[in-house]
Motif scaffolding. Sequence first.
Motif, mmCIF file in Angstrom:
data_model
loop_
_atom_site.group_PDB
_atom_site.id
_atom_site.type_symbol
_atom_site.label_atom_id
_atom_site.label_comp_id
_atom_site.label_asym_id
_atom_site.label_seq_id
_atom_site.Cartn_x
_atom_site.Cartn_y
_atom_site.Cartn_z
ATOM 1 N N ASN A 33 0.839 -1.204 0.000
ATOM 2 C CA ASN A 33 0.000 0.000 0.000
ATOM 3 C C ASN A 33 0.873 1.252 0.000
ATOM 4 O O ASN A 33 0.649 2.187 -0.781
ATOM 5 N N VAL A 34 1.878 1.286 0.854
ATOM 6 C CA VAL A 34 2.782 2.430 0.922
ATOM 7 C C VAL A 34 3.528 2.591 -0.406
ATOM 8 O O VAL A 34 3.658 3.703 -0.915
ATOM 9 N N SER A 35 3.984 1.507 -0.970
ATOM 10 C CA SER A 35 4.702 1.575 -2.253
ATOM 11 C C SER A 35 3.828 2.157 -3.349
ATOM 12 O O SER A 35 4.288 2.980 -4.149
ATOM 13 N N ASN A 36 2.567 1.747 -3.391
ATOM 14 C CA ASN A 36 1.644 2.290 -4.396
ATOM 15 C C ASN A 36 1.432 3.787 -4.203
ATOM 16 O O ASN A 36 1.443 4.552 -5.171
ATOM 17 N N HIS A 37 1.254 4.199 -2.969
ATOM 18 C CA HIS A 37 1.049 5.624 -2.700
ATOM 19 C C HIS A 37 2.325 6.427 -2.956
ATOM 20 O O HIS A 37 2.258 7.552 -3.467
ATOM 21 N N LEU A 38 3.484 5.858 -2.618
ATOM 22 C CA LEU A 38 4.743 6.544 -2.909
ATOM 23 C C LEU A 38 4.917 6.735 -4.414
ATOM 24 O O LEU A 38 5.361 7.793 -4.864
ATOM 25 N N ALA A 39 4.565 5.723 -5.186
ATOM 26 C CA ALA A 39 4.667 5.830 -6.647
ATOM 27 C C ALA A 39 3.770 6.954 -7.153
ATOM 28 O O ALA A 39 4.180 7.744 -8.017
#
Length: 109
Positions: A50-56
């Motif tokens: 989830n964090v990776s998607n939002h960071l992207a």
Amino acid sequence: MTIQQEKLKLKAKLFRGLGDSTRLAILESLRNGEKSASEITKKVAQSQSNVSNHLACLLECGLVKNRRDGKNILYSLADKKIEEILEDGEKILSEVAKRIYSCVNYDEP
């Protein structure tokens, strides 16, 4: 579409970027300096994916930047203006918190 309409559309897009609680938590976590994705994940108490998607998303929209440090990728706020938006949001919220709290139009699903 007029220039004014285009500006409003772009401004709305900025606020949509800030309008997700996870993205906002990520931005807030970066106010104290750069962090790795795993540090951000711990700080915001969300899953790594989830964090990776939002960071992207934040990276693609120019709200955060990253740099490689050996095997790590460190994230930080893109510029001082992003931090100022977060600070201004706190100031505004302190003045209108009760009204925002009681607003039913913007409740999260």
